[in-house]
Write an enzyme that holds these catalytic residues in place. Sequence first.
Site, PDB file in Angstrom:
ATOM      1  N   ASN A  10       0.872  -1.181   0.000  1.00 20.98           N
ATOM      2  CA  ASN A  10       0.000   0.000   0.000  1.00 20.98           C
ATOM      3  C   ASN A  10       0.905   1.226   0.000  1.00 20.98           C
ATOM      4  O   ASN A  10       1.475   1.569   1.029  1.00 20.98           O
ATOM      5  CB  ASN A  10      -0.899  -0.028   1.244  1.00 20.98           C
ATOM      6  CG  ASN A  10      -1.766   1.217   1.357  1.00 20.98           C
ATOM      7  OD1 ASN A  10      -1.819   2.033   0.437  1.00 20.98           O
ATOM      8  ND2 ASN A  10      -2.437   1.354   2.494  1.00 20.98           N
ATOM      9  N   TRP A  11       1.031   1.843  -1.151  1.00 18.69           N
ATOM     10  CA  TRP A  11       1.958   2.966  -1.285  1.00 18.69           C
ATOM     11  C   TRP A  11       1.394   4.244  -0.668  1.00 18.69           C
ATOM     12  O   TRP A  11       2.101   5.239  -0.572  1.00 18.69           O
ATOM     13  CB  TRP A  11       2.309   3.198  -2.764  1.00 18.69           C
ATOM     14  CG  TRP A  11       3.019   2.043  -3.418  1.00 18.69           C
ATOM     15  CD1 TRP A  11       3.353   0.840  -2.834  1.00 18.69           C
ATOM     16  CD2 TRP A  11       3.493   1.960  -4.773  1.00 18.69           C
ATOM     17  NE1 TRP A  11       3.992   0.032  -3.744  1.00 18.69           N
ATOM     18  CE2 TRP A  11       4.090   0.696  -4.936  1.00 18.69           C
ATOM     19  CE3 TRP A  11       3.449   2.841  -5.849  1.00 18.69           C
ATOM     20  CZ2 TRP A  11       4.657   0.290  -6.152  1.00 18.69           C
ATOM     21  CZ3 TRP A  11       4.008   2.439  -7.065  1.00 18.69           C
ATOM     22  CH2 TRP A  11       4.605   1.177  -7.200  1.00 18.69           C
ATOM     23  N   LYS A  12       0.102   4.227  -0.334  1.00 19.08           N
ATOM     24  CA  LYS A  12      -0.563   5.404   0.250  1.00 19.08           C
ATOM     25  C   LYS A  12      -0.330   6.617  -0.659  1.00 19.08           C
ATOM     26  O   LYS A  12      -0.303   6.463  -1.890  1.00 19.08           O
ATOM     27  CB  LYS A  12      -0.084   5.613   1.685  1.00 19.08           C
ATOM     28  CG  LYS A  12      -0.232   4.334   2.532  1.00 19.08           C
ATOM     29  CD  LYS A  12       0.006   4.516   3.991  1.00 19.08           C
ATOM     30  CE  LYS A  12      -0.145   3.182   4.713  1.00 19.08           C
ATOM     31  NZ  LYS A  12       0.021   3.296   6.156  1.00 19.08           N
ATOM     32  N   HIS A  94      -9.365   1.159   5.017  1.00 19.61           N
ATOM     33  CA  HIS A  94      -8.092   1.358   5.715  1.00 19.61           C
ATOM     34  C   HIS A  94      -8.313   2.324   6.882  1.00 19.61           C
ATOM     35  O   HIS A  94      -9.122   3.249   6.785  1.00 19.61           O
ATOM     36  CB  HIS A  94      -7.047   1.917   4.742  1.00 19.61           C
ATOM     37  CG  HIS A  94      -5.671   1.889   5.310  1.00 19.61           C
ATOM     38  ND1 HIS A  94      -5.227   2.815   6.225  1.00 19.61           N
ATOM     39  CD2 HIS A  94      -4.649   1.013   5.140  1.00 19.61           C
ATOM     40  CE1 HIS A  94      -3.987   2.514   6.580  1.00 19.61           C
ATOM     41  NE2 HIS A  94      -3.611   1.427   5.937  1.00 19.61           N
ATOM     42  N   GLU A  96      -6.683   4.729   7.867  1.00 22.13           N
ATOM     43  CA  GLU A  96      -6.467   6.144   7.526  1.00 22.13           C
ATOM     44  C   GLU A  96      -7.705   6.743   6.859  1.00 22.13           C
ATOM     45  O   GLU A  96      -7.989   7.924   7.017  1.00 22.13           O
ATOM     46  CB  GLU A  96      -5.213   6.273   6.648  1.00 22.13           C
ATOM     47  CG  GLU A  96      -3.962   6.041   7.486  1.00 22.13           C
ATOM     48  CD  GLU A  96      -2.789   5.429   6.753  1.00 22.13           C
ATOM     49  OE1 GLU A  96      -2.774   5.419   5.507  1.00 22.13           O
ATOM     50  OE2 GLU A  96      -1.871   4.949   7.454  1.00 22.13           O
ATOM     51  N   GLU A 164      -4.912  -4.658  10.698  1.00 22.88           N
ATOM     52  CA  GLU A 164      -3.891  -3.640  10.888  1.00 22.88           C
ATOM     53  C   GLU A 164      -4.186  -2.872  12.176  1.00 22.88           C
ATOM     54  O   GLU A 164      -4.997  -1.929  12.164  1.00 22.88           O
ATOM     55  CB  GLU A 164      -3.883  -2.660   9.702  1.00 22.88           C
ATOM     56  CG  GLU A 164      -3.571  -3.314   8.379  1.00 22.88           C
ATOM     57  CD  GLU A 164      -3.019  -2.314   7.369  1.00 22.88           C
ATOM     58  OE1 GLU A 164      -1.954  -2.593   6.818  1.00 22.88           O
ATOM     59  OE2 GLU A 164      -3.637  -1.257   7.164  1.00 22.88           O
ATOM     60  N   GLY A 170       2.987   2.444  10.780  1.00 25.39           N
ATOM     61  CA  GLY A 170       3.986   3.495  10.636  1.00 25.39           C
ATOM     62  C   GLY A 170       4.729   3.849  11.910  1.00 25.39           C
ATOM     63  O   GLY A 170       5.408   4.870  11.971  1.00 25.39           O
ATOM     64  N   SER A 208       3.806  -1.929  10.310  1.00 19.17           N
ATOM     65  CA  SER A 208       5.250  -1.986  10.570  1.00 19.17           C
ATOM     66  C   SER A 208       5.880  -3.323  10.206  1.00 19.17           C
ATOM     67  O   SER A 208       6.793  -3.795  10.882  1.00 19.17           O
ATOM     68  CB  SER A 208       5.545  -1.622  12.032  1.00 19.17           C
ATOM     69  OG  SER A 208       5.182  -0.270  12.281  1.00 19.17           O
ATOM     70  N   GLY A 229       3.102  -1.067   4.271  1.00 16.08           N
ATOM     71  CA  GLY A 229       3.120   0.350   3.929  1.00 16.08           C
ATOM     72  C   GLY A 229       4.529   0.803   3.596  1.00 16.08           C
ATOM     73  O   GLY A 229       5.029   0.599   2.493  1.00 16.08           O
ATOM     74  N   GLY A 230       5.197   1.393   4.574  1.00 13.55           N
ATOM     75  CA  GLY A 230       6.507   2.005   4.350  1.00 13.55           C
ATOM     76  C   GLY A 230       7.502   1.112   3.635  1.00 13.55           C
ATOM     77  O   GLY A 230       8.185   1.552   2.699  1.00 13.55           O
TER      78      GLY A 230
HETATM   79  P1  13P Z   1       3.319   0.512   7.611  1.00 11.25           P
HETATM   80  O1  13P Z   1       3.824  -0.775   7.029  1.00 11.25           O
HETATM   81  O2  13P Z   1       4.033   1.722   7.102  1.00 11.25           O
HETATM   82  O3  13P Z   1       3.235   0.449   9.108  1.00 11.25           O
HETATM   83  O4  13P Z   1       1.815   0.707   7.088  1.00 11.25           O
HETATM   84  C1  13P Z   1       0.923  -0.360   7.204  1.00 11.25           C
HETATM   85  C2  13P Z   1      -0.288  -0.025   6.463  1.00 11.25           C
HETATM   86  O5  13P Z   1      -1.054   0.844   6.848  1.00 11.25           O
HETATM   87  C3  13P Z   1      -0.537  -0.753   5.205  1.00 11.25           C
HETATM   88  O6  13P Z   1      -1.836  -0.539   4.748  1.00 11.25           O
END
Ligand code: 13P
Length: 245
Positions: A10-12, A94, A96, A164, A170, A208, A229-230
């Site tokens: 997920n590149w957000k 998600h 977010e 999640e 993050g 994470s 994510g990251g």
């Molecule tokens: P991180 O891997 O950056 O913690 O993000 C997880 C995430 O929200 C994937 O959708």
Amino acid sequence: MAVRALIAGNWKMNTSLAEARSLAAGIAAQPSAAADLLLCPPAPWLQSVASEIGATGVMLGGQDCHPTSAGAHTGDISAEMLAEIGCSHVIVGHSERRTDHWESDAQVQAKADAALRAGLVAVICVGESEAERDAGRDLAVVGGQLAGSIPAAANANNTVIAYEPVWAIGTGRTPTVQDVAAMHDHMRTVIADKISDAAHVKLLYGGSVTPANAAELLAVANVNGALVGGASLQVEDFLAIAAAV
Ligand code: 13P
């Protein structure tokens, strides 16, 4: 029962177009044998990423969709549009989006329904806040989110669930493997109320995930992959996580 692992990135709201192209090309050049790979770039980059991926088998997904297929919804994107440009999946609910856009379980369910209607796989996200975990309510909160967010038409072919924990996203913090195991066992049980082939539904862990912790998280029973994510923004890290399956 073997469920093939899915490693989703997920590149957000990250990457320039040039970065997105090179990330996609780098990943598509070394597709994983052990897991299916899914890339979810920002919507404006979907088509460019699709052309970098080509026919390598790496899959493409959106990060959100609107519940309806077309109409007066400025700024929104329908599941049908995502399908037409080559997406096979879409992330819905998600944390977010639940936070930034006040999305309720009912709205997430409507979006997941839209995904299914368009022939996409819905990646439905759930997860408790830190306060909810501290209060011992994590299992109940996630159970409630699952009950409210999974559409009636869900099955193991059209639905993926991603756990999640909000406090792990993050932050560099993750639950213990015991806590992940307890949650994933709980989710497997809860979804059986709504999905007849629940045993085959992919349950992803997200929050994470890194090359350093991927192997132990992915080895947990009922963890069938990761939503990253990251670490999905670096070719080597993302492929290392896939290799940890
Ligand atoms: P991180 O891997 O950056 O913690 O993000 C997880 C995430 O929200 C994937 O959708």
